[in-house]
Design a protein around this motif. Structure first.
Motif, PDB file in Angstrom:
ATOM      1  N   LEU A 210       4.328   4.350   7.353  1.00  0.00           N
ATOM      2  CA  LEU A 210       4.212   5.437   6.373  1.00  0.00           C
ATOM      3  C   LEU A 210       4.983   5.147   5.085  1.00  0.00           C
ATOM      4  O   LEU A 210       4.963   5.937   4.145  1.00  0.00           O
ATOM      5  CB  LEU A 210       4.735   6.755   6.975  1.00  0.00           C
ATOM      6  CG  LEU A 210       3.920   7.314   8.138  1.00  0.00           C
ATOM      7  CD1 LEU A 210       4.677   8.439   8.830  1.00  0.00           C
ATOM      8  CD2 LEU A 210       2.579   7.827   7.649  1.00  0.00           C
ATOM      9  N   THR A 211       5.675   4.003   5.032  1.00  0.00           N
ATOM     10  CA  THR A 211       6.489   3.678   3.869  1.00  0.00           C
ATOM     11  C   THR A 211       5.623   3.454   2.641  1.00  0.00           C
ATOM     12  O   THR A 211       4.520   2.929   2.729  1.00  0.00           O
ATOM     13  CB  THR A 211       7.316   2.398   4.139  1.00  0.00           C
ATOM     14  OG1 THR A 211       7.943   2.516   5.411  1.00  0.00           O
ATOM     15  CG2 THR A 211       8.381   2.201   3.081  1.00  0.00           C
ATOM     16  N   GLY A 212       6.151   3.847   1.500  1.00  0.00           N
ATOM     17  CA  GLY A 212       5.426   3.660   0.248  1.00  0.00           C
ATOM     18  C   GLY A 212       5.819   2.362  -0.437  1.00  0.00           C
ATOM     19  O   GLY A 212       5.993   1.335   0.205  1.00  0.00           O
ATOM     20  N   ASP A 214       8.460   1.198  -1.552  1.00  0.00           N
ATOM     21  CA  ASP A 214       9.737   0.571  -1.210  1.00  0.00           C
ATOM     22  C   ASP A 214       9.586  -0.555  -0.195  1.00  0.00           C
ATOM     23  O   ASP A 214      10.471  -1.393  -0.048  1.00  0.00           O
ATOM     24  CB  ASP A 214      10.722   1.626  -0.682  1.00  0.00           C
ATOM     25  CG  ASP A 214      12.140   1.110  -0.666  1.00  0.00           C
ATOM     26  OD1 ASP A 214      12.783   1.139   0.409  1.00  0.00           O
ATOM     27  OD2 ASP A 214      12.610   0.632  -1.722  1.00  0.00           O
TER      28      ASP A 214
END
Ligand code: GTP
Ligand code: GTP
Ligand code: MG
Ligand code: MG
Lengths: 282, 289
Positions: A210-212, A214
């Motif tokens: 789910l990380t964007g 970054d």
């Protein structure tokens, strides 16, 4: 007729939007769209209406190329380790809360089911409840866990686990490390120390699907620090579009080995590039 | 590096005596890219930039305000409009004041509860913590280690597999405390049974405040996940964690825009003291790189 830049503008804009909405990092999405554009401009087509289809195919091709990175076959390496009588050492790293501890227990369960005897190293000696958490998993799976007291040297725990595996002829050592921000120099140094002391065969980066944006920073800095051999993305069951897979693949060119798809021991699947294509194109 | 791009465009604007449409459009594009890289929801970015461009080109800058100051002021106003001026504190009215925590797996709920309990203790309150996480191994133990050294009372029972029962027993045990903070297991929008459980927990706890914990590194999914949580109960406030890393926390902005709950705190590390009251100015300047 040939495809011109003008023909592509709208469809490429839409495609970039779907990549961004799928959590592909901005710089990666832009580079992918640029390469698709270069691939298509000047190409001969029969009808104007073919442009969209050609563009989709070009994007699918670009995605597959990014994700088709040759990676370690952990099972094959484990079998070799068994033959050689020397344990295969895997070190798991990543930022806080991505699912390292849970992922290790899933992999341990998998190898137990295939007849192996993994050893777990509780090298997160810092976080509240960390040692108890992984101990609980070891007890469920009936495998050996090497742990020291809270606050102990993570490298020493890992070292002891490897020594134990050697002495007992166990084939696999899974080293669980504390979550750490790649911006924290002390913690990055601590991780490098564990690597120096234990010399793991494989360093696996565990990232949250789910990380964007970054994720690019994380993967790059961790790769710079210890060199990554493979990636595991967790929480793909949360309806993560998984663009992080594409971002990481593009930026560090390391293979995505597995996807975590739930909180149970069986909730782990092999990563297939087709999955990514499916996510982007629905 | 986007921060540099934005600085360069802003420099161009700074060098202008009057608003030049082309330069403004370029500035808007750079702001767009900054917000996207900061993980703000794409649709929200497109809407924001339309509004900003329209205002930048149609509003006459007041006397002695440079084009650059004018555009920056508009961007700033639009973001503050979304975030709110200053986050209200946790306002403890009735006692026991019950705060229910929820959020995705690994977002930082348990750690934040330890921090918030300490924060409230320092303010003179008498907080207690209830563990209703029946899923995660050693969840109770984690909270025990966080609260023990602070002498903050904790209720939990690792052998009890009923989250509702734990919530009931915990609320009952601590009814004389000023504040009760309830920890829950992480869950996401595809786990309908866990979302239903959260509805029930909320009914049992009858919280005075519901705190949604959002991981600062989350991407475009922030909005959808926040929406799912807001459908289980009204969300009163948001904490964004892990802002000590390099993430900008734009995902949380989308959550605020979507569910209308203000950000009250940010997590800036793993230690008990690493909790700060939300400051919109600092958040926005970090967002824009
Ligand atoms: N839904 C889902 N949850 C997961 C998955 N993998 C891990 N989790 C959950 O994510 C949370 C964090 O997992 P941990 O294994 O503690 O993560 P970690 O990286 O070891 O965390 P730290 O050691 O604190 O950095 C737990 O609630 C896990 O159950 C997954 O694939 N899907
Ligand atoms: N660097 C940093 N780490 C944080 C912050 N907040 C929480 N963490 C870490 O993130 C990891 C996950 O935190 P938890 O408190 O276990 O998260 P959780 O939401 O309770 O997880 P589940 O109960 O499994 O859903 C831990 O390693 C925490 O120490 C923060 O602000 N900064
Ligand atoms: Mg862990
Ligand atoms: Mg927790």
């Amino acid at each position: 007729k040939t495809i011109s830049q003008g023909d592509l503008e709208d469809v490429l804009f839409e495609l970039e939007l779907s990549l961004l909405e799928g959590d592909v990092a901005l710089e990666v999405a832009e580079k992918i769209i640029k390469s698709v554009e270069n691939d298509l401009v000047g190409r001969k087509i029969k009808r104007r209406s073919d442009v969209a289809l050609h563009t989709q195919d070009a994007l699918k091709k670009a995605i597959s190329e990014i994700l088709m990175v040759k990676g370690p076959n952990v099972m094959a390496l484990a079998q070799e380790a068994r033959k050689a009588g020397e344990p295969l050492k895997l070190m798991f790293v990543g930022i806080n809360g991505t699912g390292k501890t849970t992922t290790i227990s899933k992999l341990a369960d998998y190898f137990v089911s295939k007849g192996f005897t993994p050893v777990l190293a509780a090298s997160d000696t810092f976080r509240a409840g960390a040692i108890e958490q992984i101990t609980h998993h070891a007890e469920n799976l009936k495998i050996k866990i090497i742990k020291h007291q809270k606050g102990a040297d993570p490298a020493a725990v890992a070292y002891d686990a490897v020594e134990h595996a050697r002495a007992q002829k166990k084939e696999l050592v899974f080293i669980d490390t504390a979550g750490r921000m790649q911006t924290n120099t002390n913690l990055m140094d601590e991780m490098k120390k564990i690597q120096r002391v234990v010399k793991p065969d494989l360093v696996i980066f565990v990232g949250d699907a789910l990380t964007g944006n970054d994720v690019v920073e994380q993967a790059t800095k961790f790769n710079d620090a210890v060199g990554l051999d493979g990636i595991i993305l967790t929480k793909a069951d949360a309806d993560a579009k998984g663009g992080a897979a594409l971002s990481i693949g593009y930026v560090v060119q390391k293979p995505i080995l597995f996807l975590g798809v739930g909180q149970g021991y069986k909730d782990i699947i092999e990563f297939k590039p087709d999955w990514m294509v499916e996510q982007i194109f629905g | 590096n986007l921060g540099k791009n934005l600085t360069n465009t802003m420099k161009k604007l700074a060098g202008m005596a009057i608003i030049d449409e082309e330069v403004v459009k370029e500035a808007i594009k750079d702001i767009q890219r900054a917000l996207i890289q900061a993980d703000v929801n794409i649709k929200l970015v497109l809407n924001l930039s339309k509004t900003i461009e329209k205002r930048a080109l149609s509003e006459k800058p007041p006397k002695r305000v440079t084009p650059k100051e004018h555009v920056i002021k508009i961007v700033y106003e639009e973001l503050v409009h979304l975030l709110g001026e200053k986050a209200p504190e946790v306002e403890v009215e009735s006692k026991p004041f019950k705060i229910l925590f929820m959020g995705l797996q690994g977002s930082g709920k348990t750690t934040t509860i330890g921090k918030l309990a300490r924060y409230l203790q320092k303010k003179g309150f008498n907080p207690a913590v209830v563990c209703t996480d029946t899923w995660r191994p050693a969840a109770y133990e984690q909270l025990r280690q966080l609260t023990e050294s602070l002498s903050i009372p904790l209720y939990g029972d690792p052998d009890n597999e009923d989250a509702l029962d734990l919530a009931k027993k915990g609320i009952n045990k601590f009814k004389k405390q000023d504040i009760i903070i309830v920890d829950t297991a992480g869950r996401h929008k595809e786990e309908q049974d866990l979302l239903d459980e959260m509805k029930q927990i909320s009914t049992v706890v009858d919280p005075d405040e519901v705190m949604l914990v959002i991981d600062g590194t989350i991407g475009q999914q922030a909005r959808e996940q926040a929406l799912a949580f807001s459908q289980t109960t009204d969300i009163g406030s948001i904490t964004i964690t892990k802002l000590d890393g390099s993430a900008k926390g734009g995902g949380a902005l989308s959550a605020v825009a979507e569910i209308g709950a203000p950000i009250k705190f940010i997590g800036t590390g793993e230690r008990i003291e690493d909790l700060e009251a939300f400051d919109p100015d600092r958040f926005i300047s970090r967002l824009l790189g």
